[in-house]
Write a protein that holds these residues in place. Structure first.
Motif, PDB file in Angstrom:
ATOM      1  N   GLY A   1       0.772  -1.237   0.000  1.00  0.00           N
ATOM      2  CA  GLY A   1       0.000   0.000   0.000  1.00  0.00           C
ATOM      3  C   GLY A   1       0.806   1.289   0.000  1.00  0.00           C
ATOM      4  O   GLY A   1       0.288   2.341   0.393  1.00  0.00           O
ATOM      5  N   PHE A   2       2.052   1.236  -0.454  1.00  0.00           N
ATOM      6  CA  PHE A   2       2.871   2.443  -0.503  1.00  0.00           C
ATOM      7  C   PHE A   2       2.837   3.053  -1.897  1.00  0.00           C
ATOM      8  O   PHE A   2       3.053   2.364  -2.892  1.00  0.00           O
ATOM      9  N   GLY A   3       2.596   4.336  -1.963  1.00  0.00           N
ATOM     10  CA  GLY A   3       2.703   5.063  -3.220  1.00  0.00           C
ATOM     11  C   GLY A   3       4.164   5.397  -3.479  1.00  0.00           C
ATOM     12  O   GLY A   3       4.944   5.578  -2.543  1.00  0.00           O
ATOM     13  N   TYR A   4       4.533   5.452  -4.722  1.00  0.00           N
ATOM     14  CA  TYR A   4       5.916   5.772  -5.076  1.00  0.00           C
ATOM     15  C   TYR A   4       5.953   6.364  -6.466  1.00  0.00           C
ATOM     16  O   TYR A   4       5.008   6.241  -7.248  1.00  0.00           O
ATOM     17  N   GLU A   5       7.058   7.030  -6.758  1.00  0.00           N
ATOM     18  CA  GLU A   5       7.276   7.537  -8.108  1.00  0.00           C
ATOM     19  C   GLU A   5       8.390   6.721  -8.738  1.00  0.00           C
ATOM     20  O   GLU A   5       9.476   6.588  -8.163  1.00  0.00           O
ATOM     21  N   GLU A   6       8.100   6.157  -9.903  1.00  0.00           N
ATOM     22  CA  GLU A   6       9.120   5.414 -10.646  1.00  0.00           C
ATOM     23  C   GLU A   6       9.893   6.387 -11.518  1.00  0.00           C
ATOM     24  O   GLU A   6       9.307   7.167 -12.262  1.00  0.00           O
ATOM     25  N   LEU A   7      11.199   6.329 -11.410  1.00  0.00           N
ATOM     26  CA  LEU A   7      12.082   7.150 -12.240  1.00  0.00           C
ATOM     27  C   LEU A   7      12.898   6.197 -13.103  1.00  0.00           C
ATOM     28  O   LEU A   7      13.831   5.545 -12.620  1.00  0.00           O
ATOM     29  N   ASN A   8      12.515   6.093 -14.367  1.00  0.00           N
ATOM     30  CA  ASN A   8      13.089   5.104 -15.269  1.00  0.00           C
ATOM     31  C   ASN A   8      14.377   5.630 -15.881  1.00  0.00           C
ATOM     32  O   ASN A   8      14.368   6.568 -16.671  1.00  0.00           O
ATOM     33  N   THR A   9      15.496   4.997 -15.525  1.00  0.00           N
ATOM     34  CA  THR A   9      16.793   5.445 -16.025  1.00  0.00           C
ATOM     35  C   THR A   9      17.035   5.027 -17.476  1.00  0.00           C
ATOM     36  O   THR A   9      17.948   5.551 -18.108  1.00  0.00           O
ATOM     37  N   THR A  10      16.247   4.101 -17.981  1.00  0.00           N
ATOM     38  CA  THR A  10      16.370   3.730 -19.389  1.00  0.00           C
ATOM     39  C   THR A  10      15.886   4.883 -20.262  1.00  0.00           C
ATOM     40  O   THR A  10      16.489   5.182 -21.293  1.00  0.00           O
ATOM     41  N   GLU A  11      14.821   5.520 -19.825  1.00  0.00           N
ATOM     42  CA  GLU A  11      14.253   6.646 -20.572  1.00  0.00           C
ATOM     43  C   GLU A  11      14.974   7.953 -20.273  1.00  0.00           C
ATOM     44  O   GLU A  11      15.003   8.846 -21.110  1.00  0.00           O
ATOM     45  N   ARG A  12      15.540   8.055 -19.079  1.00  0.00           N
ATOM     46  CA  ARG A  12      16.205   9.295 -18.656  1.00  0.00           C
ATOM     47  C   ARG A  12      17.615   8.953 -18.172  1.00  0.00           C
ATOM     48  O   ARG A  12      17.864   8.809 -17.001  1.00  0.00           O
ATOM     49  N   THR A  13      18.542   8.856 -19.124  1.00  0.00           N
ATOM     50  CA  THR A  13      19.900   8.401 -18.814  1.00  0.00           C
ATOM     51  C   THR A  13      20.646   9.352 -17.881  1.00  0.00           C
ATOM     52  O   THR A  13      21.562   8.925 -17.177  1.00  0.00           O
ATOM     53  N   GLU A  14      20.262  10.623 -17.830  1.00  0.00           N
ATOM     54  CA  GLU A  14      20.930  11.555 -16.922  1.00  0.00           C
ATOM     55  C   GLU A  14      20.726  11.139 -15.457  1.00  0.00           C
ATOM     56  O   GLU A  14      21.577  11.395 -14.602  1.00  0.00           O
ATOM     57  N   LEU A  15      19.601  10.467 -15.173  1.00  0.00           N
ATOM     58  CA  LEU A  15      19.354   9.979 -13.815  1.00  0.00           C
ATOM     59  C   LEU A  15      20.378   8.927 -13.420  1.00  0.00           C
ATOM     60  O   LEU A  15      20.866   8.907 -12.286  1.00  0.00           O
ATOM     61  N   LEU A  16      20.696   8.041 -14.348  1.00  0.00           N
ATOM     62  CA  LEU A  16      21.675   6.984 -14.084  1.00  0.00           C
ATOM     63  C   LEU A  16      23.047   7.591 -13.803  1.00  0.00           C
ATOM     64  O   LEU A  16      23.745   7.165 -12.888  1.00  0.00           O
ATOM     65  N   ASN A  17      23.414   8.611 -14.551  1.00  0.00           N
ATOM     66  CA  ASN A  17      24.696   9.282 -14.325  1.00  0.00           C
ATOM     67  C   ASN A  17      24.733   9.912 -12.940  1.00  0.00           C
ATOM     68  O   ASN A  17      25.745   9.823 -12.241  1.00  0.00           O
ATOM     69  N   ASP A  18      23.647  10.534 -12.525  1.00  0.00           N
ATOM     70  CA  ASP A  18      23.572  11.133 -11.186  1.00  0.00           C
ATOM     71  C   ASP A  18      23.722  10.073 -10.102  1.00  0.00           C
ATOM     72  O   ASP A  18      24.417  10.289  -9.108  1.00  0.00           O
ATOM     73  N   LEU A  19      23.063   8.927 -10.282  1.00  0.00           N
ATOM     74  CA  LEU A  19      23.162   7.848  -9.299  1.00  0.00           C
ATOM     75  C   LEU A  19      24.597   7.325  -9.194  1.00  0.00           C
ATOM     76  O   LEU A  19      25.095   7.061  -8.097  1.00  0.00           O
ATOM     77  N   LYS A  20      25.261   7.196 -10.334  1.00  0.00           N
ATOM     78  CA  LYS A  20      26.655   6.732 -10.330  1.00  0.00           C
ATOM     79  C   LYS A  20      27.544   7.711  -9.574  1.00  0.00           C
ATOM     80  O   LYS A  20      28.426   7.306  -8.819  1.00  0.00           O
ATOM     81  N   LEU A  21      27.317   9.005  -9.755  1.00  0.00           N
ATOM     82  CA  LEU A  21      28.093  10.020  -9.040  1.00  0.00           C
ATOM     83  C   LEU A  21      27.867   9.953  -7.529  1.00  0.00           C
ATOM     84  O   LEU A  21      28.742  10.310  -6.743  1.00  0.00           O
ATOM     85  N   GLN A  22      26.703   9.463  -7.122  1.00  0.00           N
ATOM     86  CA  GLN A  22      26.385   9.318  -5.704  1.00  0.00           C
ATOM     87  C   GLN A  22      26.912   8.000  -5.127  1.00  0.00           C
ATOM     88  O   GLN A  22      26.727   7.713  -3.948  1.00  0.00           O
ATOM     89  N   GLY A  23      27.533   7.178  -5.978  1.00  0.00           N
ATOM     90  CA  GLY A  23      28.148   5.946  -5.508  1.00  0.00           C
ATOM     91  C   GLY A  23      27.322   4.688  -5.704  1.00  0.00           C
ATOM     92  O   GLY A  23      27.742   3.612  -5.292  1.00  0.00           O
ATOM     93  N   TYR A  24      26.169   4.798  -6.343  1.00  0.00           N
ATOM     94  CA  TYR A  24      25.352   3.614  -6.584  1.00  0.00           C
ATOM     95  C   TYR A  24      25.865   2.889  -7.823  1.00  0.00           C
ATOM     96  O   TYR A  24      26.234   3.504  -8.814  1.00  0.00           O
ATOM     97  N   SER A  25      25.849   1.556  -7.760  1.00  0.00           N
ATOM     98  CA  SER A  25      26.359   0.775  -8.882  1.00  0.00           C
ATOM     99  C   SER A  25      25.328  -0.186  -9.448  1.00  0.00           C
ATOM    100  O   SER A  25      25.630  -0.956 -10.353  1.00  0.00           O
ATOM    101  N   GLY A  26      24.110  -0.184  -8.907  1.00  0.00           N
ATOM    102  CA  GLY A  26      23.067  -1.078  -9.386  1.00  0.00           C
ATOM    103  C   GLY A  26      21.695  -0.507  -9.129  1.00  0.00           C
ATOM    104  O   GLY A  26      21.545   0.504  -8.448  1.00  0.00           O
ATOM    105  N   LEU A  27      20.715  -1.166  -9.692  1.00  0.00           N
ATOM    106  CA  LEU A  27      19.326  -0.735  -9.547  1.00  0.00           C
ATOM    107  C   LEU A  27      18.507  -1.885  -8.985  1.00  0.00           C
ATOM    108  O   LEU A  27      18.919  -3.036  -9.102  1.00  0.00           O
TER     109      LEU A  27
END
Length: 73
Positions: free
Chosen positions: A24-50
């Protein structure tokens, strides 16, 4: 608000979204396939997977039902 960073074809992403929906939790999906700049931001924050789950006070990567239960309930 819960943000879930995902990509197309990611089983762990789908399991995370399913867990949130089933509990029952609402959430916003942010698709990095469609928005590659999001993936770059996550990598800069130290994340290596989804998925990457971001809440008001915490964030983590991967399907983590233990974290979902701990930080969202």
């Amino acid at each position: 608000m819960i943000n879930v960073y995902t990509k197309v074809g990611c089983p762990a992403c789908k399991m995370t979204e399913r867990w949130l929906t089933e509990h029952g939790f609402g959430y916003e999906e942010l698709n990095t396939t469609e928005r590659t700049e999001l993936l770059n931001d996550l990598k800069l924050q130290g994340y290596s997977g989804l998925p990457v789950v971001v809440t008001a006070n915490n964030s983590w990567q991967g399907f983590r039902p233990d974290y979902l239960s701990k930080y969202l309930k």
